[in-house]
Design a protein around this motif. Structure first.
Motif, PDB file in Angstrom:
ATOM      1  N   GLY A  88       0.810  -1.207   0.000  1.00 41.02           N
ATOM      2  CA  GLY A  88       0.000   0.000   0.000  1.00 41.02           C
ATOM      3  C   GLY A  88       0.843   1.256   0.000  1.00 41.02           C
ATOM      4  O   GLY A  88       2.026   1.249  -0.355  1.00 41.02           O
ATOM      5  N   SER A  89       0.225   2.355   0.435  1.00 40.76           N
ATOM      6  CA  SER A  89       0.886   3.656   0.383  1.00 40.76           C
ATOM      7  C   SER A  89       1.820   3.906   1.555  1.00 40.76           C
ATOM      8  O   SER A  89       2.586   4.874   1.543  1.00 40.76           O
ATOM      9  N   ALA A  90       1.783   3.052   2.582  1.00 41.95           N
ATOM     10  CA  ALA A  90       2.728   3.095   3.713  1.00 41.95           C
ATOM     11  C   ALA A  90       2.958   4.510   4.240  1.00 41.95           C
ATOM     12  O   ALA A  90       4.095   5.004   4.222  1.00 41.95           O
ATOM     13  N   PRO A  91       1.911   5.178   4.717  1.00 42.89           N
ATOM     14  CA  PRO A  91       2.099   6.567   5.170  1.00 42.89           C
ATOM     15  C   PRO A  91       3.075   6.718   6.325  1.00 42.89           C
ATOM     16  O   PRO A  91       3.636   7.800   6.523  1.00 42.89           O
ATOM     17  N   ASP A  92       3.313   5.635   7.059  1.00 45.58           N
ATOM     18  CA  ASP A  92       4.234   5.722   8.204  1.00 45.58           C
ATOM     19  C   ASP A  92       5.673   5.946   7.784  1.00 45.58           C
ATOM     20  O   ASP A  92       6.488   6.454   8.570  1.00 45.58           O
ATOM     21  N   ILE A  93       6.027   5.591   6.535  1.00 47.60           N
ATOM     22  CA  ILE A  93       7.409   5.811   6.078  1.00 47.60           C
ATOM     23  C   ILE A  93       7.477   6.745   4.877  1.00 47.60           C
ATOM     24  O   ILE A  93       8.557   6.984   4.337  1.00 47.60           O
ATOM     25  N   ALA A  94       6.328   7.258   4.437  1.00 45.68           N
ATOM     26  CA  ALA A  94       6.305   8.114   3.251  1.00 45.68           C
ATOM     27  C   ALA A  94       7.155   9.360   3.473  1.00 45.68           C
ATOM     28  O   ALA A  94       7.178   9.942   4.551  1.00 45.68           O
ATOM     29  N   GLY A  95       7.870   9.746   2.439  1.00 43.97           N
ATOM     30  CA  GLY A  95       8.672  10.954   2.486  1.00 43.97           C
ATOM     31  C   GLY A  95      10.043  10.802   3.105  1.00 43.97           C
ATOM     32  O   GLY A  95      10.815  11.762   3.152  1.00 43.97           O
TER      33      GLY A  95
END
Length: 354
Positions: free
Chosen positions: A281-288
């Protein structure tokens, strides 16, 4: 020199980081095999939704209808409910473009270690073929008496002969091209009294046309257990939308990492573009943070190459992935390495171009 127009939708979260690496590798292998790409970028995403109130424009599907393929990163981000993001972008593409096959390879690549003790590459090499347009993920249903003690929710599973037969034929045709020539059906006909017996009946009917392919079936609960205990038992697994969704996450976990798992949403008749996306998925916890693993996206690009008729270039990409997996310094930290997303992608691009 063949030239392809690819609709590129990075989407949300780490999608915006891994899609450029997928493009980098495809450009590199394209130079080697004389393949050109035109990348048409579309910023459809949760950010687009927050600004415009929609995941994509009303004419979004018409804009990408005539592309040769779609290269998707990930969908979903905190602040936009998952059912809004999914049903506003991913599912309309899959359904309007009749991408009724979700194809997910499960393979223990060279350089990866399975969490299952003692398993090697020869033990884990199969496909999950998921029905992608109907089944348990229908829009039939609703909610009544919201906020009261009588509140209820109902959703109907929809199984058609056209849909079930098509996905099963695809699975048998795929198995026919593989050495073991075996198809396993995922069912639950002992507990789901209407749709799953129907699924079993259609499986029994379709397999009659493939006497050269062996077949068996398991209830989904024991099938999931066998993925862990006996992954070497499987060659091609065909499943309904819900069961296939679950199995195509469990399979890559058995093969070592969801971060490297690719996926394809295929319109076999090629009336519409097919779409290629990683399983993660988009893995917001490590995004950026620049640490996302780009291999799932890159391997999805290899599946796109194969779909477009370039099996040699696709193999070169997978070989390059395996080369990099053997070098911890070029792997991202989820695989025990120290490389950034860009460094990992660059290493695969160099190997693919060689």
């Amino acid at each position: 020199m063949p030239r392809y127009r690819i609709a590129t939708i990075p989407g949300d979260g780490i999608g915006m980081e891994v899609v450029p690496e997928g493009i980098r590798v495809l450009e590199a292998v394209g130079r080697r095999f004389d393949i050109e790409f035109q990348w048409d970028h579309f910023d459809w995403s949760c950010a687009h939704y927050r600004t415009h109130g929609e995941m994509m424009p009303d004419d979004g599907l018409a804009r990408i209808r005539h592309h040769d393929a779609i290269f998707l990163g990930a969908v979903g981000f905190p602040g936009v409910p998952d059912h809004v993001s999914l049903w506003g972008l991913l599912i309309p593409i899959r359904r309007q473009f009749r991408q009724y096959i979700a194809l997910r390879p499960v393979r223990l690549l060279r350089g990866m270690t399975s969490p299952l003790a003692g398993r090697t590459a020869k033990d884990i090499d199969f496909y999950v073929v998921r029905e992608n347009n109907e089944g348990e993920y229908s829009e039939v249903g609703g909610r009544l008496f919201r906020g009261t003690e009588r509140e209820m929710a109902m959703q109907e599973a929809v199984f058609t002969r056209t849909g079930t037969d098509a996905v099963m034929r695809y699975a048998f045709e795929l198995a026919r091209k593989r050495p073991r020539k075996h198809v396993t059906s995922a069912t639950k006909s002992n507990g789901i009294v209407h749709t799953m017996p129907f699924w079993d009946e259609r499986f029994a009917s379709v397999k009659q046309a493939y006497p050269d392919v062996s077949a068996d079936q398991y209830h989904i609960d024991i099938l999931a257990a066998h993925f862990v205990m006996n992954p070497d038992r499987f060659d091609v697994v065909v499943a309904s939308n819900l069961f296939g969704d679950i199995l195509s996450d469990l399979g890559p976990a058995v093969a070592g990492s969801l971060g490297i798992a690719p996926g394809a949403n295929i319109n076999p008749e090629r009336e519409f573009p097919s779409m290629f996306e990683p399983v993660h998925g988009s893995a917001p916890d490590i995004a950026g943070q620049g640490i996302a693993n780009p291999i799932g996206q890159i391997w999805s690009g290899a599946m796109m190459l194969e779909h477009l008729g370039h099996a040699d270039a696709a193999k070169a990409v997978v070989d390059a992935i395996e080369t990099v997996l053997g070098d911890p310094a070029s792997c991202t930290r989820d695989l025990g390495g120290t490389a950034s997303t860009r460094e990992c992608g660059a290493a695969i691009a160099i190997a693919a171009a060689a």
